[in-house]
Design an enzyme around this catalytic site. Sequence first.
Site, mmCIF file in Angstrom:
data_model
loop_
_atom_site.group_PDB
_atom_site.id
_atom_site.type_symbol
_atom_site.label_atom_id
_atom_site.label_comp_id
_atom_site.label_asym_id
_atom_site.label_seq_id
_atom_site.Cartn_x
_atom_site.Cartn_y
_atom_site.Cartn_z
ATOM 1 C CD GLU A 1 -3.138 -0.731 0.149
ATOM 2 O OE1 GLU A 1 -3.080 0.328 -0.497
ATOM 3 O OE2 GLU A 1 -4.056 -1.568 0.013
ATOM 4 N NE ARG B 1 -3.435 3.269 -0.463
ATOM 5 C CZ ARG B 1 -4.687 3.351 -0.020
ATOM 6 N NH1 ARG B 1 -5.150 4.497 0.440
ATOM 7 N NH2 ARG B 1 -5.480 2.293 -0.015
ATOM 8 C CG ASP C 1 -6.568 -6.022 -7.819
ATOM 9 O OD1 ASP C 1 -5.520 -6.337 -7.221
ATOM 10 O OD2 ASP C 1 -7.418 -5.237 -7.337
ATOM 11 C CD GLU D 1 -11.195 -0.115 -8.462
ATOM 12 O OE1 GLU D 1 -10.233 -0.080 -7.671
ATOM 13 O OE2 GLU D 1 -12.353 0.244 -8.131
ATOM 14 C CB THR E 1 -2.156 -0.414 -9.293
ATOM 15 O OG1 THR E 1 -3.448 -1.023 -9.227
ATOM 16 C CG2 THR E 1 -1.568 -0.275 -7.894
#
Length: 568
Positions: A177, A181, A306, A467, A555
């Site tokens: 994460e 980010r 994903d 998304e 992503t």
Amino acid sequence: MSLEPTLRSEMSDDRPLLNGQRTFRSRLKAKWYRLDRLSRVVFSLFALAMGAAVVLRVLIEVLDPFDLWPGSRVTIPPKLDDSNKTARTDKERRDAVRSAMKHAWEGYRQYAFGHDELKPVSNSSNDKWGGWGVTLVDALDTLYIMELHKEFNQGVTHVVNVDFSKAAKGYNTPFFEMIIRSLAGLLTAYEMSLDRRLLEKAQQVGDALFPAFNTSTGIPYPKVDVNAGHAVPSSRVCLAEAGTVQLEYWKLSELTGNPTYHEAAQRVVDILDAAKKPHKGLYPIWIDIDSGEMNSGQITFGGQGDSWYEYMLKQHIYSGGATDQYRRMYEESIDSMKEKMVKRSVFDPEMYYVGDLDSTATRFSPKFQHLTCFVPGMLALGSKVLDRPDDLELARQLTYTCFQMYNQTKTGLGPEYVLFRDSKDMGLLNINHDDDFAVVSLDEASDTEKEEGYYLGYDKSYLLRPETVESLMILYRITGDKIYKEWGWQIFLALEKWTKTDAAYSAYRDVTSTKRSSMLMDSMESFFLAETLKYLYLLFSPADYYSLDEYVFNTEAHPFKIMHHRAS
């Protein structure tokens, strides 16, 4: 009679280098004549080549390089974009999204500045990510893209004073994460602004999290105790956590000149590439860190799996196809996904979806997650880059389904997932359960299910996820079909109506309920500013603004300059 004086006289007239007063031009000319014929030919050819290179470079700078070179262009040409005659409407819509970003940022600045997240109903804050100010870091490049430079500078002034080698006492930082980010957010903010301090902070983040790779196989641990400087031991890590840090560490290697980051992340790809799989190109989500084996957990293009598949394609794009590995792995996965995981609604033949498989790739779950709605954008991008036209048709079909998940609710917001039945009326019960493969015989379909093509599950929340609008942006930029702009605008209006608070925007508990005040969840994840609003803004921007031909988005929607574009 001697001929010597006459010869000297002629040479003196024709070749002034033999005279006492020699000019610079004369000296060069004399040196040229002293060269043999072959040397003069070689030098002339070299000079011509250099001249041609300069002219070509000028043309590339002045014109679009993708119009000069053969190969597929990803983004629609500017003329096609202009011919849609939506510029005036686009500007109004783009300004509306920009105003939404300003509203959310102002609420964060007023009530939560420097903290990880704003709580947009109670006007308070939390530090759920260890106190790095994640919303601020994640939002920097969105502010820059939207030309909110005052707000961008506010963020930079704060972030350059954050010590990313420390976190809240006792907090274990999630590796994946904070890579997608924080590391990515700082890298793109640096590439945009060229503020060297941001690159230094990015490297500090990359170094603080790098101990995750200190395992026997090199497969990273999922969490790092950055205060102690070591990873938190674990027996397993999920596929997305291990396989969605490669772009970020590769970009860090590129910008710092230190190959160590990329090499460590690439090792994970090599291990998983060589690992045994239940079906070619399909990866169960749980990886044994000590052995590198994948033998448990579902196979999914939704949560926990994903972005692994996404990054195969995006590493191929980022590297300019420097190695065939990423293309091969991506195509293996997509071909197997289409073979075993793509189904169609029994009530709406135009409604396609991607379900999940168990760890053996033999049992199917008819559950379509909102998180999986990145897939149509990925397929559309891959269809152009890798010349796979059939993938673009599937991308259109899946995008239709993702939009209907919004369009068919009372609020116009999309739920976390929807459920489908098969032709034998088998499906999942819409209850809260752990087994996504507990398929049972269902009661007769309701009129609502027959009309909508699916039925809703237990979790009807909308968490401000990006998304679907991500895929809408990509599909528009690749096809030029204006319908994707209309669908995106409809979603934005629903966000404004149902999720906007006095301070910012809030996640929504039940998309089927119009009791707005009781549905607001007092939560705004950083990805709403980093992704959702950014993709909406780019949807209504000129198609060559942060072009898909020049940038690859990680992503978390942070745009990295593709390697061969960085110098331009």
